[in-house]
Design a protein around this motif. Structure first.
Motif, PDB file in Angstrom:
ATOM      1  N   LEU A   1       0.840  -1.201   0.000  1.00  0.00           N
ATOM      2  CA  LEU A   1       0.000   0.000   0.000  1.00  0.00           C
ATOM      3  C   LEU A   1       0.878   1.256   0.000  1.00  0.00           C
ATOM      4  O   LEU A   1       1.901   1.296   0.684  1.00  0.00           O
ATOM      5  CB  LEU A   1      -0.896   0.007   1.250  1.00  0.00           C
ATOM      6  CG  LEU A   1      -2.073   0.964   1.247  1.00  0.00           C
ATOM      7  CD1 LEU A   1      -3.143   0.525   0.246  1.00  0.00           C
ATOM      8  CD2 LEU A   1      -2.715   1.068   2.630  1.00  0.00           C
TER       9      LEU A   1
ATOM     10  N   VAL B   1       0.493   5.240   0.906  1.00  0.00           N
ATOM     11  CA  VAL B   1      -0.380   6.273   1.486  1.00  0.00           C
ATOM     12  C   VAL B   1       0.264   7.624   1.172  1.00  0.00           C
ATOM     13  O   VAL B   1       1.253   8.013   1.794  1.00  0.00           O
ATOM     14  CB  VAL B   1      -0.557   6.077   3.010  1.00  0.00           C
ATOM     15  CG1 VAL B   1      -1.510   7.134   3.572  1.00  0.00           C
ATOM     16  CG2 VAL B   1      -1.076   4.675   3.313  1.00  0.00           C
TER      17      VAL B   1
ATOM     18  N   ASP C   1      -5.351   0.422  -6.949  1.00  0.00           N
ATOM     19  CA  ASP C   1      -5.794  -0.402  -5.817  1.00  0.00           C
ATOM     20  C   ASP C   1      -4.709  -0.470  -4.726  1.00  0.00           C
ATOM     21  O   ASP C   1      -4.960  -0.945  -3.627  1.00  0.00           O
ATOM     22  CB  ASP C   1      -6.187  -1.824  -6.290  1.00  0.00           C
ATOM     23  CG  ASP C   1      -5.058  -2.507  -7.030  1.00  0.00           C
ATOM     24  OD1 ASP C   1      -4.454  -1.858  -7.909  1.00  0.00           O
ATOM     25  OD2 ASP C   1      -4.756  -3.672  -6.715  1.00  0.00           O
TER      26      ASP C   1
ATOM     27  N   TYR D   1      -4.196   4.432  -0.862  1.00  0.00           N
ATOM     28  CA  TYR D   1      -5.283   4.693   0.084  1.00  0.00           C
ATOM     29  C   TYR D   1      -5.579   6.192   0.090  1.00  0.00           C
ATOM     30  O   TYR D   1      -4.703   7.010   0.359  1.00  0.00           O
ATOM     31  CB  TYR D   1      -4.926   4.217   1.496  1.00  0.00           C
ATOM     32  CG  TYR D   1      -6.165   4.125   2.355  1.00  0.00           C
ATOM     33  CD1 TYR D   1      -6.966   2.988   2.313  1.00  0.00           C
ATOM     34  CD2 TYR D   1      -6.556   5.188   3.155  1.00  0.00           C
ATOM     35  CE1 TYR D   1      -8.128   2.911   3.069  1.00  0.00           C
ATOM     36  CE2 TYR D   1      -7.720   5.110   3.917  1.00  0.00           C
ATOM     37  CZ  TYR D   1      -8.491   3.972   3.866  1.00  0.00           C
ATOM     38  OH  TYR D   1      -9.645   3.900   4.617  1.00  0.00           O
TER      39      TYR D   1
ATOM     40  N   THR E   1      -8.175   9.533   1.212  1.00  0.00           N
ATOM     41  CA  THR E   1      -9.248  10.133   2.027  1.00  0.00           C
ATOM     42  C   THR E   1      -9.606  11.511   1.467  1.00  0.00           C
ATOM     43  O   THR E   1     -10.379  12.253   2.070  1.00  0.00           O
ATOM     44  CB  THR E   1      -8.782  10.314   3.493  1.00  0.00           C
ATOM     45  OG1 THR E   1      -7.560  11.056   3.472  1.00  0.00           O
ATOM     46  CG2 THR E   1      -8.563   9.006   4.198  1.00  0.00           C
TER      47      THR E   1
ATOM     48  N   ALA F   1      -5.043   9.151   7.021  1.00  0.00           N
ATOM     49  CA  ALA F   1      -5.320   8.089   6.044  1.00  0.00           C
ATOM     50  C   ALA F   1      -4.752   6.750   6.517  1.00  0.00           C
ATOM     51  O   ALA F   1      -5.408   5.708   6.414  1.00  0.00           O
ATOM     52  CB  ALA F   1      -4.743   8.464   4.684  1.00  0.00           C
TER      53      ALA F   1
ATOM     54  N   GLU G   1      -6.902   5.319   9.232  1.00  0.00           N
ATOM     55  CA  GLU G   1      -8.149   4.746   8.702  1.00  0.00           C
ATOM     56  C   GLU G   1      -7.878   3.456   7.925  1.00  0.00           C
ATOM     57  O   GLU G   1      -8.668   2.513   7.997  1.00  0.00           O
ATOM     58  CB  GLU G   1      -8.851   5.776   7.800  1.00  0.00           C
ATOM     59  CG  GLU G   1      -9.400   6.938   8.602  1.00  0.00           C
ATOM     60  CD  GLU G   1     -10.425   7.786   7.848  1.00  0.00           C
ATOM     61  OE1 GLU G   1     -10.803   8.823   8.386  1.00  0.00           O
ATOM     62  OE2 GLU G   1     -10.850   7.406   6.736  1.00  0.00           O
ATOM     63  N   ALA G   2      -6.761   3.415   7.196  1.00  0.00           N
ATOM     64  CA  ALA G   2      -6.422   2.203   6.434  1.00  0.00           C
ATOM     65  C   ALA G   2      -6.201   1.031   7.391  1.00  0.00           C
ATOM     66  O   ALA G   2      -6.671  -0.089   7.148  1.00  0.00           O
ATOM     67  CB  ALA G   2      -5.176   2.439   5.587  1.00  0.00           C
TER      68      ALA G   2
ATOM     69  N   ARG H   1      -7.000  -2.623   5.848  1.00  0.00           N
ATOM     70  CA  ARG H   1      -6.294  -2.577   4.566  1.00  0.00           C
ATOM     71  C   ARG H   1      -4.802  -2.902   4.702  1.00  0.00           C
ATOM     72  O   ARG H   1      -4.085  -3.049   3.718  1.00  0.00           O
ATOM     73  CB  ARG H   1      -6.433  -1.177   3.937  1.00  0.00           C
ATOM     74  CG  ARG H   1      -7.732  -0.929   3.223  1.00  0.00           C
ATOM     75  CD  ARG H   1      -7.854  -1.710   1.908  1.00  0.00           C
ATOM     76  NE  ARG H   1      -6.811  -1.427   0.917  1.00  0.00           N
ATOM     77  CZ  ARG H   1      -6.833  -0.436   0.053  1.00  0.00           C
ATOM     78  NH1 ARG H   1      -7.843   0.389   0.041  1.00  0.00           N
ATOM     79  NH2 ARG H   1      -5.853  -0.272  -0.811  1.00  0.00           N
TER      80      ARG H   1
END
Ligand code: UT7
Length: 325
Positions: A248, A250, A271, A274, A276, A291, A294-295, A300
């Motif tokens: 991921l 961010v 995909d 991440y 927001t 972010a 929240e991920a 995630r």
């Protein structure tokens, strides 16, 4: 070898929302323009009597709770903001007092929107040198208090938020590689005035005021795409990895078009990103910790995942890091 790892995260956004319909009512803009050119739908706005340190303290307490760490255990608070309550005391000292982190040293930093990565990079040095074992990195901004709501090119972008991380010494893998950088030739691309008497800057602002943020949007956009993509690729290589190893990314959430172009340059699909941005807009340094928080809460990120955090901002500055969750 002592590693530095994020062991807890917390975020906070104020209650009040300015949606695109509200922005349409105050400046000559449209939901269609804002959505297509920026990706922002809503921004959260601090109350008149709610300031940076108030939001920072909430995010900090949430991060401590998430980490299962008491305020007394924190040995250093690094707080990043471009909208401080005061120049002195530092916001870090105000937050130290409000959360009861009585054993912590405390100072503020300003690398604008690159500050979360910069703060984590500083925290990693203090941990690697075995100076401290538990550090709180807090980012908080009330950008709405420094926004010119007559300037449609900036006011549609900004919102308020705070995000915090507890960084701890561990023998597990944590922050693997970091890079921070600056290009002072772009120092006039994003400006907020302080004491310097700078008539040229005042004139540039739509409201000719001294308190608001001014930005050369196109120039910043060009810088941002290259800085985010190139620093990510360099830091991933420095970590001995390839983009295929990254679960991921961010990024700083300034404009969907910047993120879109940057991830193309990084060679990854959306995909692995991440965002927001739609909900909160650009909240300066808080974008990434909010972010990330929240991920993590949304599942995630799995233990062992390798993650990139990457930001850019006023200065001009940038910062990227790779960490193992
Ligand atoms: O964290 C800090 C980092 N900051 C950033 O990353 C910001 C980077 N820059 C941007 O996100 C974009 O440059 C903006 C969103 C600020 C502007 O988008 P743009 O595609 O670069 O637009 P532009 O400045 O080239 O302006 C194009 C047109 C202009 O009208 P004319 O001169 O062509 O008639 C602007 O006046 O769009 C106009 N415009 C708007 N129209 C409707 C600018 N803002 C708005 C608006 N609504 N809100």
């Amino acid at each position: 070898m002592v590693n530095a790892k994020i062991i807890g995260l917390g975020g906070y956004v104020p209650e009040k929302i300015y949606d695109n319909a509200y922005m349409e009512s105050i400046v000559d803009t449209s939901d269609e323009w804002i959505t297509r050119r920026t990706g922002v739908k809503e921004r959260h706005i601090s109350a008149d009597n709610e300031y940076t340190t108030d939001m920072a303290a909430i995010a900090a307490k949430r991060a401590l709770e998430n980490a299962g760490v008491s305020a007394e255990e924190i040995e250093l608070i690094i707080l990043a903001t471009v909208t401080p309550d005061y120049f002195t005391p530092s916001c870090a000292c105000v937050v130290q007092n409000s959360i009861g982190a009585v054993n912590a040293a405390a100072f503020d930093i300003n690398a604008a929107c690159s500050s979360f990565v910069t703060g984590l990079t500083i925290a990693k040095q203090f941990i690697a040198s075995e100076t401290y074992k538990k550090i709180l990195v807090v980012c908080a901004d009330t950008l709405s208090k420094a926004t010119d709501y007559n300037d449609r090119a900036t006011c549609v972008l900004f919102g308020d938020a705070a995000g915090a991380a507890v960084v701890a010494a561990t023998d597990e893998p944590g922050i693997i590689a970091t890079e921070i950088g600056a290009d002072g030739t772009g120092c006039k691309s994003i400006t907020q005035l302080a004491y310097r008497d700078d008539e040229e800057e005042v004139e540039k602002r739509v409201s000719h005021d001294k308190k608001s943020i001014w930005m050369a949007g196109q120039a910043v956009m060009k810088f941002a795409v290259k800085a985010m993509a190139d620093s990510t690729l360099r830091v991933v290589e420095k970590a001995g990895l390839t983009m295929d190893d990254i679960a991921l990314v961010v990024p700083h959430q300034a404009n969907y078009r910047i993120v879109e172009s940057a991830i193309k340059r990084m060679g990854i699909t959306d995909d692995k990103i991440y965002l927001t941005l739609e909900k909160y807009g650009n909240t300066s340094a808080s974008c990434i910790p909010v972010a990330l928080s929240e991920a993590a809460a949304a599942g995630r990120i799995k233990k062992g995942d390798k993650i990139v955090l990457v930001g850019f901002g006023g200065g001009l500055t940038w910062g990227a890091l790779v960490m193992q969750w």
